[in-house]
Design an enzyme around this catalytic site. Structure first.
Site, PDB file in Angstrom:
ATOM      1  N   SER A  92       0.801  -1.233   0.000  1.00  0.00           N
ATOM      2  CA  SER A  92       0.000   0.000   0.000  1.00  0.00           C
ATOM      3  C   SER A  92       0.833   1.283   0.000  1.00  0.00           C
ATOM      4  CB  SER A  92      -0.943   0.016   1.199  1.00  0.00           C
ATOM      5  OG  SER A  92      -1.988  -0.900   0.990  1.00  0.00           O
ATOM      6  N   LYS A 121       0.385   3.365  -3.021  1.00  0.00           N
ATOM      7  CA  LYS A 121      -0.879   4.072  -3.333  1.00  0.00           C
ATOM      8  C   LYS A 121      -0.734   5.586  -3.468  1.00  0.00           C
ATOM      9  CE  LYS A 121      -3.772   0.499  -1.153  1.00  0.00           C
ATOM     10  NZ  LYS A 121      -4.457   0.144   0.119  1.00  0.00           N
ATOM     11  N   TYR A 174      -3.131  -3.437 -10.293  1.00  0.00           N
ATOM     12  CA  TYR A 174      -2.960  -3.017  -8.900  1.00  0.00           C
ATOM     13  C   TYR A 174      -2.047  -3.995  -8.137  1.00  0.00           C
ATOM     14  CZ  TYR A 174      -4.260  -2.726  -3.956  1.00  0.00           C
ATOM     15  OH  TYR A 174      -4.216  -2.670  -2.598  1.00  0.00           O
ATOM     16  N   TYR A 208      -5.358   4.604   7.376  1.00  0.00           N
ATOM     17  CA  TYR A 208      -6.658   3.920   7.436  1.00  0.00           C
ATOM     18  C   TYR A 208      -7.482   4.396   8.628  1.00  0.00           C
ATOM     19  CZ  TYR A 208      -3.589   0.964   4.643  1.00  0.00           C
ATOM     20  OH  TYR A 208      -2.668   0.519   3.759  1.00  0.00           O
ATOM     21  N   VAL A 244       1.310  -3.584   3.995  1.00  0.00           N
ATOM     22  CA  VAL A 244       1.311  -4.850   4.736  1.00  0.00           C
ATOM     23  C   VAL A 244       2.612  -5.649   4.629  1.00  0.00           C
ATOM     24  CG1 VAL A 244      -1.183  -5.206   4.815  1.00  0.00           C
ATOM     25  CG2 VAL A 244       0.121  -6.028   2.833  1.00  0.00           C
TER      26      VAL A 244
HETATM   27  N1  GLN Z   1      -1.683  -5.634  -1.866  1.00  0.00           N
HETATM   28  C1  GLN Z   1      -2.283  -5.446  -0.573  1.00  0.00           C
HETATM   29  C2  GLN Z   1      -3.772  -5.661  -0.639  1.00  0.00           C
HETATM   30  O1  GLN Z   1      -4.384  -5.187  -1.544  1.00  0.00           O
HETATM   31  C3  GLN Z   1      -1.977  -4.085  -0.072  1.00  0.00           C
HETATM   32  C4  GLN Z   1      -2.649  -3.789   1.245  1.00  0.00           C
HETATM   33  C5  GLN Z   1      -1.800  -2.966   2.185  1.00  0.00           C
HETATM   34  O2  GLN Z   1      -0.593  -2.872   2.067  1.00  0.00           O
HETATM   35  N2  GLN Z   1      -2.439  -2.401   3.202  1.00  0.00           N
HETATM   36  O3  GLN Z   1      -4.352  -6.318   0.182  1.00  0.00           O
END
Ligand code: GLN
Length: 444
Positions: free
Chosen positions: A66, A69, A191, A243, A261
């Site tokens: 993420s 993003k 993605y 978040y 993550v």
């Molecule tokens: N690729 C992960 C997902 O879509 C990214 C989520 C994250 O890093 N919070 O679940």
């Protein structure tokens, strides 16, 4: 030990302090991520001059997840503009987990580009042409932010592609209510590739530093995104980047941030530096436990909270001399006396307001001629230019001789003999010449 080792030492100290934190666990829902080393821990910092500092595992590659993003959001903003991107993705904190169905009830528009639903659309908004396929544009942009060519961890990509049904379901759900410009499976696939782009903590710090530096990569000097886009991206990171923990993070740490993550975490101290942490053990919100602790401590100890004394500038005005305070020129000959104001440093709105106020203080009668000395000024931004031009123009228009000392002529003023009329302030290379002109001695 070099002097700059002191910065490295500060990072090493944080590293040593938080390395013992053993809480949290590595992400397992992407099987390949479960193989990450739970003990890995790196901290990196890149300054606005492109100086790099680090402690611990700063050269270990891991996938962005993420953390990608905000950078793809910045790419979408720079290609399409805020209004167009905003038609597809909102910019409100969701108050929910990153993988929640955070969609506006009536339109299906995701709450923001930092949660999966919004990020899937953001990626799908990037134009896809045969000359420049969508993912190539994304990878190229992420690489420019990092200042070197990044690549994809194909194993992590394949692992997430094989198990990412929740994200595919999200994409179908979004399309069922409207706002998804491309096929859901293709959108999620791009993605996933974006999430699997591989970088080190040092790369992440450079990416964060580029946002801190108004979109210009401090390592390469390249303008990766326009300044306003960097600011918009930081705003969404500040309100949505962590978040459902975003409010508490902004309250306590006070820096725009983004976690992923895989254990990556970036934080941006605007106009100061970019910071990155890597440590795969995650708390229940999906944020690195050690990363959160180290970034939080650093912000507190260095006084980086955004709301704490925002940009309290140093002193601007170095001299305010009313005509009474200046020795009269020439022996015994009464001359028209002149007020003098001198300024230093970079002039922005705050500094220009101080200069204008000082000009009034230096002219208690409101009629005295005045010299503004900008010799020690290092820069005049657009706002200060307009304010100073306006303020000096008012003085000149009232009939008082008005002179500015500035070899670089940053206010773009005519010299003493040039046309412009008596109501226009004049520019001089030295204070002596400006004073002479103001007292009627110099050429009019
Ligand atoms: N690729 C992960 C997902 O879509 C990214 C989520 C994250 O890093 N919070 O679940």
């Amino acid at each position: 030990m070099s002097a700059a080792e002191a910065v490295t030492e500060a990072l090493r100290e944080l590293h040593a302090r938080f390395a013992p934190l053993g809480e949290g666990s590595v992400a397992e829902y992407i099987p390949q991520l479960a193989r990450s080393d739970p003990g890995a821990f790196g901290l990196a910092l890149v300054s606005m001059d492109g100086h790099r500092y680090g402690a611990g595992d700063t050269t270990v590659p891991f996938t962005l997840q993420s953390v990608s993003k905000p950078f793809v959001y910045a790419l979408a903003l720079s290609l399409l503009g805020l209004d167009e991107v905003g038609r597809w993705v909102n910019a409100e904190p969701s108050g929910e987990a990153y993988n929640a169905i955070s969609l506006e009830p009536d339109t299906g528009r995701p709450d923001n580009a930092m949660v999966n639903a919004g990020a899937i659309i953001t990626t799908a908004l990037i134009p896809d042409t045969s000359g420049a396929p969508r993912f190539e544009r994304v990878l190229d942009c992420l690489s420019r932010f990092a200042g070197r060519e990044l690549d994809v961890d194909e194993q992590v990509y394949a692992s997430e592609a094989a198990t990412g049904d929740r994200n595919r379901a999200l994409a179908y759900l979004i399309r069922s209510t409207g706002p998804l410009p491309v096929d859901p499976v293709a959108a999620v696939d791009t993605y996933f590739r974006q999430c699997a782009v591989r970088a080190t903590a040092t790369d992440l710090a450079a990416m964060a530093a580029t946002l801190a530096h108004g979109g210009v990569n401090p390592l390469t000097g390249e303008a990766v995104v326009p300044g306003p886009v960097a600011a918009q991206t930081l705003a969404v990171m500040a309100t949505c980047g962590m978040y459902d923990g975003s409010g508490d993070w902004l309250l306590r740490v006070g820096l725009p941030a983004k976690s992923g993550v895989s254990g990556g975490l970036i934080a941006v101290s605007p106009a100061r530096f970019g910071l990155a942490a890597y440590s795969p053990r995650l708390d229940p919100t999906g944020t690195s436990v050690r990363g959160r602790a180290a970034v939080g401590a650093l912000s507190e100890e260095l006084g980086l909270h955004l709301m704490h004394n925002p940009a309290l500038a140093g002193s601007t005005v170095t001299l305010i001399a009313t005509p009474d305070e200046l020795p009269t020129a020439g022996a015994g000959v009464p001359r028209e006396r002149v007020a003098v104001v001198a300024a230093q440093g970079a002039l922005d709105f705050t500094a220009a307001e101080r200069v204008l106020y000082a000009l009034d203080e230096a002219r208690p009668g409101g009629t005295e001629p005045v010299v503004l000395d900008l010799t020690e000024v290092t820069g005049v931004d657009r706002v200060a230019f307009t304010m100073l031009s306006g303020g000096l123009g008012r003085i000149a228009a009232s009939g008082a001789r008005t002179a500015v000392v500035d070899r670089a002529d940053r206010l773009a003023l005519p010299g003493p003999g040039e046309p412009g009329g008596p109501a226009v302030p004049r520019g001089f290379a030295t204070r002596a010449r400006a004073l002479a002109w103001c007292t009627g001695d110099g050429p009019g």
